[in-house]
Design a protein around this motif. Sequence first.
Motif, PDB file in Angstrom:
ATOM      1  N   TYR A  19      -2.100 -65.471  15.390  1.00 25.11           N
ATOM      2  CA  TYR A  19      -2.513 -66.956  15.560  1.00 25.11           C
ATOM      3  C   TYR A  19      -2.879 -66.813  17.169  1.00 25.11           C
ATOM      4  CZ  TYR A  19       1.049 -67.828  12.261  1.00 25.11           C
ATOM      5  OH  TYR A  19       1.715 -67.824  11.057  1.00 25.11           O
ATOM      6  N   GLU A  24      -1.525 -73.780  15.886  1.00 23.16           N
ATOM      7  CA  GLU A  24      -1.768 -72.946  14.789  1.00 23.16           C
ATOM      8  C   GLU A  24      -0.465 -72.265  14.261  1.00 23.16           C
ATOM      9  OE1 GLU A  24      -5.065 -69.761  13.154  1.00 23.16           O
ATOM     10  OE2 GLU A  24      -4.449 -69.978  15.295  1.00 23.16           O
ATOM     11  N   ALA A  25       0.379 -71.635  15.122  1.00 22.64           N
ATOM     12  CA  ALA A  25       1.459 -70.981  14.742  1.00 22.64           C
ATOM     13  C   ALA A  25       2.631 -71.911  14.405  1.00 22.64           C
ATOM     14  CB  ALA A  25       2.103 -69.959  15.968  1.00 22.64           C
TER      15      ALA A  25
END
Length: 65
Positions: A19, A24-25
Amino acid sequence: MAESFFNSLKVEWLYKHNYELRLEAELSVLKWIENWHNRRRMHPSLGYKTIEEFENDIYNQQIVA
């Protein structure tokens, strides 16, 4: 239980992805929990049922009783 959960999260999901952004993670982990861990992953401690199946069984037993 928590240690087992986080081990599964790391081994089954996080170590397989890279990531660039924290967001996003975070979204990816939420997706894993909702779509895989709760709905499709069989849990030995629940009689090899998914969490969703186990909860539905409990709910249905309460309605019948």
